[in-house]
Design a protein around this motif. Structure first.
Motif, short mmCIF file in Angstrom:
data_model
loop_
_atom_site.label_atom_id
_atom_site.label_comp_id
_atom_site.label_asym_id
_atom_site.label_seq_id
_atom_site.Cartn_x
_atom_site.Cartn_y
_atom_site.Cartn_z
N GLN A 19 0.83 -1.20 0.00
CA GLN A 19 0.00 0.00 0.00
C GLN A 19 0.87 1.26 0.00
O GLN A 19 0.57 2.22 -0.70
CB GLN A 19 -0.92 0.00 1.23
CG GLN A 19 -1.91 1.12 1.26
CD GLN A 19 -3.10 0.90 0.36
OE1 GLN A 19 -3.21 -0.09 -0.35
NE2 GLN A 19 -4.02 1.84 0.39
N GLY B 122 0.96 3.86 -2.99
CA GLY B 122 0.62 5.23 -2.63
C GLY B 122 1.68 6.22 -3.10
O GLY B 122 1.35 7.31 -3.59
N ILE C 299 0.35 9.62 3.74
CA ILE C 299 -0.30 8.38 4.15
C ILE C 299 0.55 7.17 3.76
O ILE C 299 0.70 6.22 4.53
CB ILE C 299 -1.72 8.29 3.55
CG1 ILE C 299 -2.61 9.39 4.15
CG2 ILE C 299 -2.34 6.91 3.80
CD1 ILE C 299 -3.94 9.56 3.45
N ASN D 277 -6.32 6.88 5.45
CA ASN D 277 -6.57 6.33 4.12
C ASN D 277 -8.07 6.18 3.87
O ASN D 277 -8.58 6.54 2.80
CB ASN D 277 -5.86 4.99 3.98
CG ASN D 277 -5.77 4.53 2.55
OD1 ASN D 277 -6.41 5.03 1.66
ND2 ASN D 277 -4.95 3.54 2.33
N TRP E 6 -8.46 1.21 -3.28
CA TRP E 6 -7.64 1.85 -2.25
C TRP E 6 -8.13 1.59 -0.84
O TRP E 6 -7.48 2.00 0.13
CB TRP E 6 -7.54 3.35 -2.51
CG TRP E 6 -6.71 3.63 -3.70
CD1 TRP E 6 -7.13 3.99 -4.95
CD2 TRP E 6 -5.28 3.55 -3.79
NE1 TRP E 6 -6.07 4.14 -5.79
CE2 TRP E 6 -4.92 3.88 -5.11
CE3 TRP E 6 -4.27 3.24 -2.88
CZ2 TRP E 6 -3.59 3.90 -5.55
CZ3 TRP E 6 -2.96 3.25 -3.31
CH2 TRP E 6 -2.63 3.58 -4.62
#
Length: 131
Positions: A17, A21, A60, A89, A109
């Motif tokens: 992630q 990101g 994030i 998030n 996401w």
């Protein structure tokens, strides 16, 4: 699945992630850069908004990377960072959905924060019950 294997899976998901990101943030920086060079007034302002969105996304993503490192090395503060990353998030995805983003992009996401957050809440609840 053993608890160590589950923890390693969560660490890998957080790293994934975070990496995705960061790549998404780079895209927003590119969009902001392109918009800031076009037009006189409106496009540069939109470019600034795109860069601001990229900054939020990279912040994030870096929280996810920090959580993955902290969880892998056994830091006691790792669950707090992980839950903060999941919460931020989730809020970012909800804002995107409310502003017209497609549901498919939003769901992509939100999968990892749901899994990581659920794992952290479940293991925290189980640990407090064993005390």
């Amino acid at each position: 699945m053993s608890s160590r294997a589950a923890a390693n899976t969560i660490v890998l998901l957080a790293l994934l992630q975070g990496t995705l990101g960061i790549l998404r943030a780079l895209h927003w920086f590119q969009v902001g850069s392109d918009l800031s060079r076009a037009g006189l007034v409106l496009y540069p302002i939109l470019g600034l908004a795109a860069v601001a969105r990229g900054v939020l996304v990279v912040a994030i993503a870096l929280l996810y990377v920090l959580f993955a490192w902290a969880a892998y090395t056994g830091r006691t503060w790792a669950p707090g960072i992980g839950l903060a990353a999941c919460l931020l998030n989730t809020l970012a995805v909800l804002v995107l959905l409310l502003t017209g983003e497609s549901l498919g992009a939003g769901l992509f996401w939100i999968i990892v924060p749901a899994i990581v957050g659920g794992y952290l809440l479940w293991t925290g609840r189980r640990a407090s019950a064993n005390r």
